[in-house]
Design an enzyme around this catalytic site. Structure first.
Site, PDB file in Angstrom:
ATOM      1  N   PHE A  56      50.362  36.325  55.007  1.00  0.00           N
ATOM      2  CA  PHE A  56      49.249  36.553  55.472  1.00  0.00           C
ATOM      3  C   PHE A  56      49.073  38.132  54.657  1.00  0.00           C
ATOM      4  O   PHE A  56      49.564  39.007  54.961  1.00  0.00           O
ATOM      5  CB  PHE A  56      49.247  36.874  56.992  1.00  0.00           C
ATOM      6  CG  PHE A  56      47.730  36.989  57.396  1.00  0.00           C
ATOM      7  CD1 PHE A  56      46.979  38.315  57.223  1.00  0.00           C
ATOM      8  CD2 PHE A  56      46.797  36.079  57.730  1.00  0.00           C
ATOM      9  CE1 PHE A  56      45.819  38.361  57.691  1.00  0.00           C
ATOM     10  CE2 PHE A  56      45.493  36.194  58.059  1.00  0.00           C
ATOM     11  CZ  PHE A  56      44.969  37.133  58.061  1.00  0.00           C
ATOM     12  N   ARG A  80      40.796  46.331  54.303  1.00  0.00           N
ATOM     13  CA  ARG A  80      40.168  45.946  53.111  1.00  0.00           C
ATOM     14  C   ARG A  80      40.248  46.901  51.889  1.00  0.00           C
ATOM     15  O   ARG A  80      40.303  46.765  50.869  1.00  0.00           O
ATOM     16  CB  ARG A  80      38.792  45.478  53.224  1.00  0.00           C
ATOM     17  CG  ARG A  80      38.450  44.501  54.112  1.00  0.00           C
ATOM     18  CD  ARG A  80      36.745  44.372  53.931  1.00  0.00           C
ATOM     19  NE  ARG A  80      36.252  43.202  54.845  1.00  0.00           N
ATOM     20  CZ  ARG A  80      36.213  41.666  54.842  1.00  0.00           C
ATOM     21  NH1 ARG A  80      36.708  41.361  53.801  1.00  0.00           N
ATOM     22  NH2 ARG A  80      35.616  41.243  56.029  1.00  0.00           N
ATOM     23  N   ASP A 125      41.830  29.755  49.356  1.00  0.00           N
ATOM     24  CA  ASP A 125      42.904  29.226  50.627  1.00  0.00           C
ATOM     25  C   ASP A 125      42.688  27.747  50.825  1.00  0.00           C
ATOM     26  O   ASP A 125      43.395  27.147  49.852  1.00  0.00           O
ATOM     27  CB  ASP A 125      42.413  30.165  51.548  1.00  0.00           C
ATOM     28  CG  ASP A 125      43.575  30.093  52.745  1.00  0.00           C
ATOM     29  OD1 ASP A 125      44.527  29.196  52.865  1.00  0.00           O
ATOM     30  OD2 ASP A 125      43.688  30.969  53.675  1.00  0.00           O
ATOM     31  N   GLU A 167      35.387  35.602  43.675  1.00  0.00           N
ATOM     32  CA  GLU A 167      36.003  35.539  45.080  1.00  0.00           C
ATOM     33  C   GLU A 167      37.353  36.363  45.208  1.00  0.00           C
ATOM     34  O   GLU A 167      37.930  36.763  44.021  1.00  0.00           O
ATOM     35  CB  GLU A 167      36.206  34.024  45.512  1.00  0.00           C
ATOM     36  CG  GLU A 167      35.247  33.492  46.344  1.00  0.00           C
ATOM     37  CD  GLU A 167      35.342  34.038  47.781  1.00  0.00           C
ATOM     38  OE1 GLU A 167      35.710  35.133  48.070  1.00  0.00           O
ATOM     39  OE2 GLU A 167      34.695  33.524  48.633  1.00  0.00           O
ATOM     40  N   ASP A 168      37.691  36.614  46.235  1.00  0.00           N
ATOM     41  CA  ASP A 168      39.097  37.470  46.438  1.00  0.00           C
ATOM     42  C   ASP A 168      40.232  36.361  46.557  1.00  0.00           C
ATOM     43  O   ASP A 168      41.238  36.586  46.024  1.00  0.00           O
ATOM     44  CB  ASP A 168      38.976  38.325  47.680  1.00  0.00           C
ATOM     45  CG  ASP A 168      38.331  37.909  49.009  1.00  0.00           C
ATOM     46  OD1 ASP A 168      38.004  36.672  49.023  1.00  0.00           O
ATOM     47  OD2 ASP A 168      38.866  38.335  50.075  1.00  0.00           O
TER      48      ASP A 168
HETATM   49  C1  PRP Z   1      37.774  34.376  52.815  1.00  0.00           C
HETATM   50  C2  PRP Z   1      37.563  34.702  51.295  1.00  0.00           C
HETATM   51  C3  PRP Z   1      36.903  33.296  50.761  1.00  0.00           C
HETATM   52  C4  PRP Z   1      37.454  32.251  51.979  1.00  0.00           C
HETATM   53  C5  PRP Z   1      38.669  31.554  51.209  1.00  0.00           C
HETATM   54  O1  PRP Z   1      36.358  34.873  53.288  1.00  0.00           O
HETATM   55  O2  PRP Z   1      36.903  35.584  51.050  1.00  0.00           O
HETATM   56  O3  PRP Z   1      35.720  33.483  50.820  1.00  0.00           O
HETATM   57  O4  PRP Z   1      38.003  33.045  53.108  1.00  0.00           O
HETATM   58  O5  PRP Z   1      39.160  30.673  52.077  1.00  0.00           O
HETATM   59  P1  PRP Z   1      38.925  29.013  51.828  1.00  0.00           P
HETATM   60  O6  PRP Z   1      39.455  28.854  50.590  1.00  0.00           O
HETATM   61  O7  PRP Z   1      40.075  28.537  53.126  1.00  0.00           O
HETATM   62  O8  PRP Z   1      37.567  28.438  52.269  1.00  0.00           O
HETATM   63  P2  PRP Z   1      35.995  35.217  54.932  1.00  0.00           P
HETATM   64  O9  PRP Z   1      35.280  34.249  55.608  1.00  0.00           O
HETATM   65  O10 PRP Z   1      37.402  35.447  55.620  1.00  0.00           O
HETATM   66  O11 PRP Z   1      34.871  36.583  54.749  1.00  0.00           O
HETATM   67  P3  PRP Z   1      35.059  37.752  53.992  1.00  0.00           P
HETATM   68  O12 PRP Z   1      35.089  37.520  52.607  1.00  0.00           O
HETATM   69  O13 PRP Z   1      33.880  38.655  54.455  1.00  0.00           O
HETATM   70  O14 PRP Z   1      36.493  38.584  54.421  1.00  0.00           O
END
Ligand code: PRP
Length: 179
Positions: A151, A164, A102, A98-99
């Site tokens: 952010f 990105r 949160d 994962e990136d």
């Molecule tokens: C982001 C990120 C994680 C998630 C983390 O994805 O890549 O998957 O949010 O947040 P959390 O811990 O609050 O669940 P996003 O839904 O923005 O999609 P993306 O990866 O396409 O940017």
């Protein structure tokens, strides 16, 4: 794009160095094993590509897409699988990439779903972690950087699908996401 950036939080060189360290740790932990590495699209794509190229083991690629945010900046807490993998996971050593963690909702949901598929092991590797934002108790096994609640964009992370491709992890100017 660069005008929307307030400052660089983590420069590219620091990210590269940390990814190398994480890859070494993964190599030691999975010695002699095949790892099924699941990239969670789209945010993890950049980190995933950098990480897997540093891991000197038998690595198999899988890609999944889950949605939690929509186009906004805050998590709705709702998670759904947009794109699943076709490969069975039973008996496999799975590493979710994962990136960012949160609220923790995405990974806690995803890990539970994938655990039901009978992998030999399942761990989570994330580039960034914002522990202060947690709504669901969740800990990553490999964490690149713990960051404060700013952010951030770049290195795969977006705001409304932009930024990105920035090489550094950057702090976005508040006026960009509040306007
Ligand atoms: C982001 C990120 C994680 C998630 C983390 O994805 O890549 O998957 O949010 O947040 P959390 O811990 O609050 O669940 P996003 O839904 O923005 O999609 P993306 O990866 O396409 O940017």
């Amino acid at each position: 794009m660069i005008n929307d950036i307030e400052s660089v939080l983590i420069p590219e060189e620091k990210i590269r160095a940390r990814i190398k360290e994480m890859a070494k740790q993964i190599e030691n932990d999975y010695k002699g094993k095949t790892i099924t590495v699941i990239c969670i699209l789209r945010g993890a794509s950049v980190f995933f590509c950098d990480l897997v190229r540093e891991i000197n083991l038998d690595v198999r690629f899988e890609f999944m897409s889950v949605s939690s945010y929509g186009a906004g900046t805050t998590s709705s807490g709702e998670v759904r699988i947009v794109k699943d993998i076709n490969t069975p996971l039973n008996g496999k050593d799975v590493l979710i990439v994962e990136d960012i963690i949160d609220s923790g909702s995405t990974l806690s949901f995803l890990k539970k779903i994938l655990e039901q598929r009978g992998p030999a092991s399942i761990k989570v590797c994330t580039l960034l972690d914002k522990p202060s934002r947690r709504k669901v108790d969740f800990k990553g096994d490999y964490v690149g950087f713990e960051i404060e609640d700013k952010f951030v964009v770049g290195c795969g992370l977006d705001y409304a699908e932009k930024y990105r491709n920035l090489r550094d992890v950057c702090i976005l100017k508040p006026e960009v996401y509040t306007k």
